[in-house]
Enzyme design. Structure first.
Site, PDB file in Angstrom:
ATOM      1  N   ASN A 160      -3.609  14.593  16.827  1.00  0.00           N
ATOM      2  CA  ASN A 160      -3.819  14.207  18.228  1.00  0.00           C
ATOM      3  C   ASN A 160      -3.591  12.725  18.484  1.00  0.00           C
ATOM      4  OD1 ASN A 160      -6.179  13.804  16.657  1.00  0.00           O
ATOM      5  ND2 ASN A 160      -7.456  13.757  18.487  1.00  0.00           N
ATOM      6  N   GLU A 259     -14.963  12.861  10.234  1.00  0.00           N
ATOM      7  CA  GLU A 259     -15.082  12.796  11.695  1.00  0.00           C
ATOM      8  C   GLU A 259     -14.460  14.087  12.200  1.00  0.00           C
ATOM      9  OE1 GLU A 259     -14.354  12.968  15.240  1.00  0.00           O
ATOM     10  OE2 GLU A 259     -12.757  11.508  14.890  1.00  0.00           O
ATOM     11  N   CYS A 293     -11.054  14.011  20.131  1.00  0.00           N
ATOM     12  CA  CYS A 293     -12.363  14.515  19.703  1.00  0.00           C
ATOM     13  C   CYS A 293     -13.488  14.014  20.594  1.00  0.00           C
ATOM     14  CB  CYS A 293     -12.628  14.102  18.258  1.00  0.00           C
ATOM     15  SG  CYS A 293     -12.508  12.322  17.965  1.00  0.00           S
ATOM     16  N   GLU A 472     -17.693   5.169  10.179  1.00  0.00           N
ATOM     17  CA  GLU A 472     -16.695   4.152   9.878  1.00  0.00           C
ATOM     18  C   GLU A 472     -16.677   3.162  11.031  1.00  0.00           C
ATOM     19  OE1 GLU A 472     -12.982   5.369   8.084  1.00  0.00           O
ATOM     20  OE2 GLU A 472     -13.826   7.319   7.516  1.00  0.00           O
TER      21      GLU A 472
END
Length: 491
Positions: A160, A259, A293, A472
């Site tokens: 993405n 993630e 996301c 992160e």
């Protein structure tokens, strides 16, 4: 040295591109047109092993011991070189994803070079933890922690935001003295491969950055994460795939940073500035055709402004412009593939079966012959659903949101937190005390007030629940990409 040889996109191992085995390849399709872009050389287990061994060799040959100032300088040179080749990266990102060229310029490629510069600054400024301990006999001991590279890191990135998320991981990994083997999505191989050219041009030693192309199970992805020479895995992608990666990594007890997916909520209170909220929601629902996301798929609106928000957001959605990625007027690109479009359309049908009212969208648009083979879909909004429906509970990853009314603050918080995910949330209100209060009660890794996707790259990034493990960003990245050794000296 070029990433492509004819129509082949090649793997990059130990500082050079590998000539393709024409028996091992797959097609890359333009999401906007459905036409063939290139064939991609699929790495087999032997080639993945070569990449891991090259990475290990680069550490043994001195990369891990390179002074911090030299690693930071190399990252800055990489950022400068990306800037010099800016339009090449834009073209590669647009071809891979079909996203509008304006977004690729303003977000994806700009963030890539910013990632390198940010982590050059972060690693150069990082300090050590130290403690002076008083002993029972009146003496003292000094404890201090030395951080050393994690080693060889498997970097697996999605389709993405391929360049943005690649550099988000590679920049801190290299800054900390690690070597990496990158497995980009099979849908978007170009920018990871182009970055290999740039890093070689600025003097990164051979073997420090490697790229292997392929799929997940029984392909390059599985070969990589199960390789005994890997010291850690950083992965961005779906929750289901993250779970499979965790199972593969578990026997070796390697550290992971995941993630994963999101089913993110926005809460809109009735004291909000309507125009500000509508502008923010339009971005958070429809940016990158909903394929982020962090995008909002659940919008909880206080009843007093529900009709205004529903009508206004539907009007904004109808104002989006789908079309050629190269056109400056285009605001919204296609989905990444026909397979992904089928998944999203299945959710459209499911929502309508469950009684959803379609405010706008819900179908495939007519865009003319040139784009007829692309993976296009209409921006879509629903009312009439509740948290009990699958379309409100499961991540769809498309340009779609369900609008649901609420009455009280506590009700809104309960609705927003009623999910297995926990990545991000946004709160829209003119009451700053309420904004702080509600944002802190969201069970998420990131909570915005009167904004969305505004990032300080020094702050922690990640989620809870099905949205991932670890953080992160800034020093959080340094902590993942290094291992501390505590030294205790009795004085």
């Amino acid at each position: 040295m070029t990433a492509q040889n004819g129509l082949w996109t090649r793997n990059f191992v130990d500082g050079r591109f590998v000539e393709p085995d024409t028996d091992r390849g797959f097609e890359q399709i333009d999401p906007a047109t459905g036409k063939l872009i290139a064939r991609v050389h699929e790495a087999d287990a032997a080639l993945v092993d070569r990449a891991v061994q090259a990475a290990r060799g680069s550490l043994a040959n001195g990369w891990a011991d390179t002074p911090v100032r030299e690693r930071a300088a190399l990252l800055r040179r990489a950022a400068d070189r990306i800037e010099e080749r800016f339009e090449e990266f834009v073209a590669a990102e647009v071809a891979d994803t079909g996203k509008p060229v304006t977004q690729a310029r303003e977000l994806d490629v700009t963030r890539a070079l910013t990632n390198f510069r940010t982590f050059a600054d972060v690693v150069a400024a990082a300090g050590l933890e130290s403690f002076l301990t008083d002993l029972a006999d009146g003496g003292q001991a000094l404890n201090y922690a030395v951080r050393k590279p994690l080693g060889v890191v498997a970097v697996i990135v999605p389709w993405n935001l391929p360049l943005l998320l690649l550099t988000w991981k590679v920049a801190p990994a290299l800054a900390c003295g690690n070597a990496v083997v990158v497995k980009p999505s099979e849908e978007t191989p170009a920018t990871a491969t182009l970055l290999a050219e740039v890093l070689a041009e600025v003097g990164l030693p051979p073997g420090v950055y490697n790229v292997v192309h392929g799929f997940g199970g029984a392909s390059a992805g599985e070969h990589l994460v199960t390789h005994p020479g890997i010291d850690g895995v950083t992965f961005t992608g779906s929750s289901a795939t993250g779970s499979q990666v965790m199972k593969m990594v578990a026997p070796k007890v390697r550290p992971v940073s995941f993630e994963l997916g999101g089913k993110n909520a926005a809460i809109v209170f009735d004291d909000v500035d309507l125009d500000e909220a509508l502008t923010g929601l339009t971005k958070s629902v429809f940016t990158n055709t909903g394929q982020v996301c962090l995008c909002t798929e659940r919008v909880y609106v206080q009843r007093g402004v529900f009709d205004d928000i529903a009508a206004g957001l539907a009007e904004r959605a109808r104002g989006l412009r789908l079309g050629s990625p190269e056109a400056r007027s285009t605001t919204t690109g296609p989905l990444i593939s026909q397979a992904h479009r089928k998944k999203v359309l299945d959710y459209f049908a499911l929502a309508e079966q469950d009684g959803a009212t379609v405010l706008t969208g819900g179908d495939v648009p007519e865009l003319g012959a040139e784009l007829s083979g692309g993976s296009w879909i209409e921006p879509t909004l629903w009312t009439g659903l509740t948290n009990a429906h699958r379309a409100v509970r499961e991540e769809i990853f498309g340009p779609v949101a369900a609008l649901i009314p609420f009455d009280t603050e506590d009700e809104a918080i309960a609705l927003a937190n009623d999910t297995d995910y926990g990545l991000a949330a946004s709160v829209w209100t003119n009451d700053l005390r309420r904004g702080h209060r509600v944002a802190q009660r969201m069970n998420v890794g990131m909570s915005w007030v009167n904004t969305w996707f505004l990032r300080d790259l020094r702050s922690p990034f990640g989620g809870v629940g099905l949205s991932g493990i670890g953080r992160e960003g800034g020093e959080s990245s340094l902590h993942f990409y290094t291992e501390p050794t505590n030294v205790c000296v009795q004085l």
